[in-house]
Design a protein around this motif. Structure first.
Motif: not given
Length: 384
Positions: A1-12
C-alpha cells in the motif's frame, strides 16, 4: 500500500536523525529510511527511540526510486513531496567493500600491500594518508594537475607536501582508462602509464546511494558527483542533498514552507591530518576590490576574504582550529555579522578580525590625509 509523506529522510546518519526529528516537531509527516550497511556509529538505539516518539516512521532496509517522487521499500511504496538524502560522517562510519568498488569509508587491509587511490578531492587524500600511516605503500592518482584543484593553491601544495613526506606517491594529470583484475591485485591503465596494485580504492560519496537508482529519479551526475544548487536541491527539485548540520535549517525550511531560503554559503571539510576546510558564500567569485587577509604559522595556514565593509565572503584553512573557525564564520554569515564583530574571539577568527581592522586603518582617508600633509610640509621645508 502506498503511503504519502511530507518528507522522507534517507540515510542512517546524525544529520538524518536531526532532520527527521526537527521535521516531526513541526508537525510534518516524516519517514526515515535506514540504510543498514551505512550506519553512522554515532547513532544508538536511544536516537531511534527519540525519533519514533516524535512520530517519525522508521523504514529499515533501504529502497529504490521508481520515478521522480516515489520510493519502493521493503514495506511497500511511499511517495513524498520531498526526499532528503543525507551523507554519513566520514570520520565515524565503518563500511567495508570489495575493491575496486566505490565506498565512503576506508577499511584497512589486514596485510601490508601496495595500494592505489584514485581521486583528487579531500576524501581521497585522507584515505591515502591513512593507508600510508598504517604502513602500506600508497599511490595517489589524480586527473588534474594538482590535488584539490578547486581549493586554494597554497593549501593544495601544503597538503601534497605533507602526503609526500609521509610516503604517498602523487601522480597528476592521469586519465584512467580502465581497471583490469589480475591473478593477484589489479592493473590500472592510464593514458601515460599503467599501475599495478594489490588494492584499488575509488572513494566517492555517490556510491553509498547507488542502490537508490537515482537515475530513475532524474538525478544527474557531473564527474560522479551530485550537483546541488543554493536551495539544497539536486537536478530533481523534489530531492535534496545535505552534507552538514549547518544546511539542515535551510533545507528543512524549503521542504516544509514558503518562501524558499537560499544557503548563505557552502562548507567543505577534509578529514586529513592536519584538517582542511573551505567556506564560500553563495555565488562567490574572487575579484579585485576585495580584502584578502592571510595568516600563516607553524600550526596553520588560513586566508579570509571580505568586502570593504567587513562582510565575510570566503575562508580557506589548513591546520589546528580551522574547522571551528569556519563554523564560526558560517554562523556569522547566517546572522549577517561582520568580521569586526568577532574581535573579542580568542581564536583564529579574532586574529583575522584585528588584522582587518589594521588594514582598514591603513587605508582610511585620514591616513592618506596624514601622509599628504606630511609630504606637503616636507616639500615646503625643502623649497625654503
Amino acid at each position: 500500500m502506498a503511503v504519502d509523506y511530507d518528507v522522507v529522510v534517507i540515510g542512517t546518519t546524525r544529520v538524518g536523525w536531526w532532520l527527521a526529528k526537527a521535521a516531526a516537531e513541526r508537525d510534518a509527516r516524516v519517514a526515515w529510511l535506514l540504510c543498514a550497511d551505512h550506519l553512522d556509529q554515532n547513532l544508538d538505539l536511544v536516537d531511534f527511540a527519540q525519533a519514533q516518539a516524535r512520530g517519525v516512521s522508521i523504514i529499515p532496509g533501504g529502497g529504490q526510486f521508481s520515478d521522480r517522487r516515489r520510493l519502493v521499500t521493503g514495506q511497500g511504496r511511499c511517495s513524498a513531496r520531498a526526499f532528503v538524502i543525507t551523507l554519513p560522517n566520514l570520520a565515524s562510519s565503518e563500511l567495508g567493500f570489495e575493491p575496486p568498488a566505490h565506498a565512503t569509508e576506508l577499511v584497512l587491509p589486514s596485510f601490508r600491500c601496495q595500494s592505489l587511490v584514485v581521486g583528487d578531492q579531500p576524501i581521497a587524500c585522507a584515505w591515502a594518508q591513512k593507508l600510508a600511516r598504517s604502513g602500506h605503500g600508497v599511490r595517489l592518482v589524480t586527473l588534474n594537475s594538482r590535488i584539490l584543484p578547486d581549493w586554494q593553491p597554497e593549501i593544495s601544495r601544503s597538503l601534497q607536501a605533507q602526503l609526500e613526506s609521509e610516503g604517498v606517491e602523487v601522480y597528476t594529470c592521469q586519465v584512467i582508462h580502465g581497471i583490469k583484475p589480475r591473478n593477484q591485485g589489479y592493473q590500472v591503465l592510464s593514458d601515460r602509464q599503467s599501475f599495478v596494485a594489490d588494492q584499488v580504492f575509488l572513494p566517492q560519496h555517490w556510491s553509498i546511494y547507488q542502490d537508490l537508482a537515482l537515475a530513475r529519479a532524474k538525478v544527474r551526475l557531473v564527474a560522479n558527483q551530485v550537483q546541488v544548487n543554493s536551495y539544497g536541491q539536486t537536478s530533481n527539485p523534489c530531492i535534496y542533498w545535505v552534507e552538514h548540520l549547518a544546511d539542515v535549517e535551510v533545507v528543512l525550511s524549503n521542504v516544509l514552507y514558503l518562501p524558499w531560503r537560499q544557503q548563505s554559503s557552502r562548507l567543505k571539510i577534509g578529514h586529513t591530518q592536519p584538517p582542511i576546510v573551505k567556506l564560500e558564500a553563495r555565488n562567490f567569485k574572487l575579484k579585485r576590490g576585495l580584502v584578502r587577509l592571510k595568516l600563516q604559522t607553524d600550526n596553520y595556514i588560513s586566508e579570509l576574504v571580505c568586502d570593504r565593509q567587513g562582510q565575510i565572503l570566503a575562508f580557506w584553512g589548513m591546520g589546528e582550529g580551522v574547522i571551528e573557525t569556519a563554523e564560526m564564520f558560517m554562523v556569522a554569515q547566517a546572522h549577517r555579522l561582520k568580521i569586526q564583530d568577532l574581535r573579542s574571539s580568542s581564536s583564529l577568527a579574532g586574529q583575522l578580525a584585528w588584522q582587518f581592522e589594521a588594514r582598514q586603518l591603513q587605508n582610511s582617508p585620514l591616513d592618506w590625509r596624514w601622509h599628504w600633509f606630511n609630504l606637503r610640509r616636507d616639500l615646503g621645508s625643502y623649497l625654503r
